[in-house]
Design a protein around this motif. Sequence first.
Motif, PDB file in Angstrom:
ATOM      1  N   HIS A   1      39.082  40.100  -2.102  1.00 42.48           N
ATOM      2  CA  HIS A   1      37.714  39.702  -1.917  1.00 42.48           C
ATOM      3  C   HIS A   1      36.720  40.822  -2.124  1.00 42.48           C
ATOM      4  CE1 HIS A   1      34.750  37.912   0.769  1.00 42.48           C
ATOM      5  NE2 HIS A   1      34.713  38.825   1.455  1.00 42.48           N
TER       6      HIS A   1
ATOM      7  N   THR B   1      39.300  38.546   9.311  1.00 36.99           N
ATOM      8  CA  THR B   1      40.216  39.346   8.813  1.00 36.99           C
ATOM      9  C   THR B   1      39.983  40.847   9.145  1.00 36.99           C
ATOM     10  OG1 THR B   1      40.401  37.905   6.883  1.00 36.99           O
ATOM     11  CG2 THR B   1      41.457  40.013   6.493  1.00 36.99           C
ATOM     12  N   ARG B   2      38.658  41.305   9.165  1.00 36.29           N
ATOM     13  CA  ARG B   2      38.342  42.799   9.479  1.00 36.29           C
ATOM     14  C   ARG B   2      38.586  43.159  10.835  1.00 36.29           C
ATOM     15  NH1 ARG B   2      35.459  44.798   5.165  1.00 36.29           N
ATOM     16  NH2 ARG B   2      34.846  43.349   3.648  1.00 36.29           N
ATOM     17  N   ALA B   3      38.576  41.944  11.854  1.00 37.40           N
ATOM     18  CA  ALA B   3      38.622  42.220  13.090  1.00 37.40           C
ATOM     19  C   ALA B   3      40.187  42.301  13.516  1.00 37.40           C
ATOM     20  CB  ALA B   3      37.787  41.280  13.934  1.00 37.40           C
TER      21      ALA B   3
ATOM     22  N   GLY C   1      29.686  42.845  11.280  1.00 33.68           N
ATOM     23  CA  GLY C   1      30.784  42.221  10.314  1.00 33.68           C
ATOM     24  C   GLY C   1      30.709  43.296   9.055  1.00 33.68           C
TER      25      GLY C   1
ATOM     26  N   THR D   1      34.702  31.264   4.866  1.00 32.90           N
ATOM     27  CA  THR D   1      34.840  32.261   4.440  1.00 32.90           C
ATOM     28  C   THR D   1      34.148  33.732   4.766  1.00 32.90           C
ATOM     29  OG1 THR D   1      35.180  30.767   2.728  1.00 32.90           O
ATOM     30  CG2 THR D   1      35.943  32.758   1.975  1.00 32.90           C
ATOM     31  N   VAL D   2      33.902  33.856   5.740  1.00 30.54           N
ATOM     32  CA  VAL D   2      33.062  35.236   6.242  1.00 30.54           C
ATOM     33  C   VAL D   2      33.891  36.360   6.068  1.00 30.54           C
ATOM     34  CG1 VAL D   2      31.713  35.899   7.993  1.00 30.54           C
ATOM     35  CG2 VAL D   2      31.566  33.674   7.607  1.00 30.54           C
ATOM     36  N   PHE D   3      35.155  36.217   6.576  1.00 29.51           N
ATOM     37  CA  PHE D   3      36.056  37.467   6.697  1.00 29.51           C
ATOM     38  C   PHE D   3      35.866  38.162   7.943  1.00 29.51           C
ATOM     39  CE2 PHE D   3      39.046  37.991   2.829  1.00 29.51           C
ATOM     40  CZ  PHE D   3      38.432  36.847   2.187  1.00 29.51           C
ATOM     41  N   ASN D   4      34.916  37.882   8.709  1.00 28.16           N
ATOM     42  CA  ASN D   4      34.842  38.539   9.881  1.00 28.16           C
ATOM     43  C   ASN D   4      36.238  38.846  10.624  1.00 28.16           C
ATOM     44  OD1 ASN D   4      32.250  39.579   9.708  1.00 28.16           O
ATOM     45  ND2 ASN D   4      31.548  38.144  11.476  1.00 28.16           N
TER      46      ASN D   4
ATOM     47  N   SER E   1      34.932  37.009  16.486  1.00 29.44           N
ATOM     48  CA  SER E   1      34.100  37.503  15.548  1.00 29.44           C
ATOM     49  C   SER E   1      33.469  36.178  14.358  1.00 29.44           C
ATOM     50  CB  SER E   1      35.031  38.406  14.821  1.00 29.44           C
ATOM     51  OG  SER E   1      35.929  38.040  13.809  1.00 29.44           O
TER      52      SER E   1
ATOM     53  N   TYR F   1      26.347  41.759  15.507  1.00 33.51           N
ATOM     54  CA  TYR F   1      27.708  41.913  15.373  1.00 33.51           C
ATOM     55  C   TYR F   1      27.798  42.536  14.099  1.00 33.51           C
ATOM     56  CZ  TYR F   1      32.687  41.257  14.847  1.00 33.51           C
ATOM     57  OH  TYR F   1      34.296  41.330  14.713  1.00 33.51           O
TER      58      TYR F   1
ATOM     59  N   GLY G   1      31.095  40.448   3.681  1.00 30.86           N
ATOM     60  CA  GLY G   1      31.485  38.874   3.704  1.00 30.86           C
ATOM     61  C   GLY G   1      30.312  38.294   4.797  1.00 30.86           C
ATOM     62  N   TYR G   2      30.223  38.961   5.896  1.00 29.11           N
ATOM     63  CA  TYR G   2      29.155  38.458   7.030  1.00 29.11           C
ATOM     64  C   TYR G   2      27.733  38.502   6.368  1.00 29.11           C
ATOM     65  CZ  TYR G   2      27.101  38.169  11.712  1.00 29.11           C
ATOM     66  OH  TYR G   2      26.450  37.768  12.707  1.00 29.11           O
TER      67      TYR G   2
ATOM     68  N   TRP H   1      41.775  35.588  -1.481  1.00 33.86           N
ATOM     69  CA  TRP H   1      41.522  35.484   0.023  1.00 33.86           C
ATOM     70  C   TRP H   1      42.234  36.851   0.621  1.00 33.86           C
ATOM     71  CZ3 TRP H   1      39.375  30.807   2.478  1.00 33.86           C
ATOM     72  CH2 TRP H   1      39.309  29.918   1.650  1.00 33.86           C
ATOM     73  N   GLU H   2      42.916  37.445  -0.096  1.00 27.56           N
ATOM     74  CA  GLU H   2      43.288  38.727   0.601  1.00 27.56           C
ATOM     75  C   GLU H   2      42.243  39.777   0.589  1.00 27.56           C
ATOM     76  OE1 GLU H   2      46.519  40.181  -1.809  1.00 27.56           O
ATOM     77  OE2 GLU H   2      47.757  38.451  -1.246  1.00 27.56           O
ATOM     78  N   ARG H   3      41.913  40.550   1.515  1.00 29.29           N
ATOM     79  CA  ARG H   3      40.752  41.188   1.914  1.00 29.29           C
ATOM     80  C   ARG H   3      40.408  42.354   0.573  1.00 29.29           C
ATOM     81  NH1 ARG H   3      39.550  45.356   6.855  1.00 29.29           N
ATOM     82  NH2 ARG H   3      37.923  46.360   5.850  1.00 29.29           N
TER      83      ARG H   3
ATOM     84  N   THR I   1      44.089  31.241  -4.269  1.00 33.55           N
ATOM     85  CA  THR I   1      44.428  31.849  -2.744  1.00 33.55           C
ATOM     86  C   THR I   1      44.581  33.253  -2.733  1.00 33.55           C
ATOM     87  OG1 THR I   1      45.543  29.508  -2.634  1.00 33.55           O
ATOM     88  CG2 THR I   1      45.607  30.998  -0.753  1.00 33.55           C
TER      89      THR I   1
ATOM     90  N   THR J   1      41.733  35.075   6.708  1.00 34.00           N
ATOM     91  CA  THR J   1      41.345  34.111   5.750  1.00 34.00           C
ATOM     92  C   THR J   1      42.221  33.739   4.545  1.00 34.00           C
ATOM     93  OG1 THR J   1      39.440  35.761   6.078  1.00 34.00           O
ATOM     94  CG2 THR J   1      39.084  33.969   4.569  1.00 34.00           C
ATOM     95  N   LYS J   2      43.033  34.465   4.276  1.00 28.21           N
ATOM     96  CA  LYS J   2      44.090  33.905   2.962  1.00 28.21           C
ATOM     97  C   LYS J   2      45.023  32.833   4.222  1.00 28.21           C
ATOM     98  CE  LYS J   2      47.760  35.733   0.201  1.00 28.21           C
ATOM     99  NZ  LYS J   2      49.125  35.884   0.733  1.00 28.21           N
TER     100      LYS J   2
ATOM    101  N   GLN K   1      46.076  38.944   7.102  1.00 30.97           N
ATOM    102  CA  GLN K   1      45.103  38.349   6.197  1.00 30.97           C
ATOM    103  C   GLN K   1      44.682  36.916   6.804  1.00 30.97           C
ATOM    104  OE1 GLN K   1      43.951  40.047   3.860  1.00 30.97           O
ATOM    105  NE2 GLN K   1      45.250  41.890   3.397  1.00 30.97           N
TER     106      GLN K   1
ATOM    107  N   TRP L   1      27.282  35.908   3.647  1.00 30.20           N
ATOM    108  CA  TRP L   1      27.196  34.539   4.232  1.00 30.20           C
ATOM    109  C   TRP L   1      25.940  34.294   4.953  1.00 30.20           C
ATOM    110  CZ3 TRP L   1      26.449  33.822   9.712  1.00 30.20           C
ATOM    111  CH2 TRP L   1      26.431  32.641  10.141  1.00 30.20           C
TER     112      TRP L   1
END
Lengths: 232, 134
Positions: B103, A207-209, B17, A202-205, A153, B15, B20-21, B98-100, B95, A217-218, A215, B24
């Motif tokens: 974020h 983490t979501r997938a 996403g 850091t797109v986070f795809n 992803s 895709y 964040g996607y 970075w938790e969703r 850091t 990205t973390k 977590q 980006w």
Amino acid sequence: MRVLFKVYRYQPETREDAYFDSFEFDAEPTDRVLDGLNHIKWHLDGTLTLRRSCQHGICGSDALRINGVNRLACKVLIGDVGSKIKIEPLMGFTVIKDLVVDMDRFFSHYRSVMPYFVNDEAPPDRERLQSVEARDAYDDTTKCILCAACTTSCPSAWSNPDFIGPAAIVQAHRFIFDDRDEGSEERLAALGQRDGVWRCRTVFNCTRACPKEIQITKAIGEVKKAIVADRS
Amino acid sequence: MSQPINLGPRSWLSYRGGSGYLLWALHRVTGLGLLLFLALHIVDIFLLAFGPAAFEHLLVLYTSPPGRLMEIFLLFGVLFHAVNGLRIIVQDLFTKSWERQRHDRLIVVQLVVFLLIFLPAAWIMFGSFLESLS
């Protein structure tokens, strides 16, 4: 409910190009997407090729792109994705047949981070004891089932096959932050390379997938910090 | 014979996403836009070498209606790129962000900051655009 499955097909023995096949049938909203794919394979078209094994979200073999996003077919309910369901193989890998992709590169990246316990000291008489706090440091990343939903992803992984990918970083994280392990230096050196963690944008795809809700990205951020701390 | 798949621009766009996607992708697009503007800017400054007349001839472009409209897009590009870049720096430093869930909250803050600056400025610039039409 009536469902329409639009499934990516690639059958190199009979046809050169890839195409989509449609299958319409009755299903329960509480059926999983994998149940629908099994129904197609067992009753409508036996040539449909896909990977699945445990079918309970543990083995990680049935990660697919479902309605445009990576998911585990055995964890997603048909009622949650709607009556029109588009099934594609994971992005960025070579398709071998239908929904089966070649994961050699994925596992070679996985092996490159030494995903095993390294400690040359003589084993103690009993288990290597660890505090609850020390265990917590890497608890999240122990949940990875190597389904590749995260790596496939990631736009960085799509554009750069040499990028080690989120899954390998998650596996490395699991051992880097284990206070009983002694192989961190080598792992951090490998991940600090050009195609290591720094390709993460850091797109986070990922983490979501992740079907295990890691977590990711973390975890990647923590590895980045560990590399910087290791260098300074 | 196996075939590589899903690596073209169409599949990148397909895709689904999350936010964040999208951010980006916008960061990349605005980055390219800024690069193009920078090239244009270097060219217009360079025109001074051919005398003030040539330079001023190109400056008319910026005060024309399409030029005024382009400036609004330029403001969008610069501002978005800057605010998004600051958000990424903040995330790199802390850091926990970075938790969703954190974020997602940070993205809301980012959008509020962006809109608070962009909307009034764009409104004023749109006035200049209307003036340039008359």
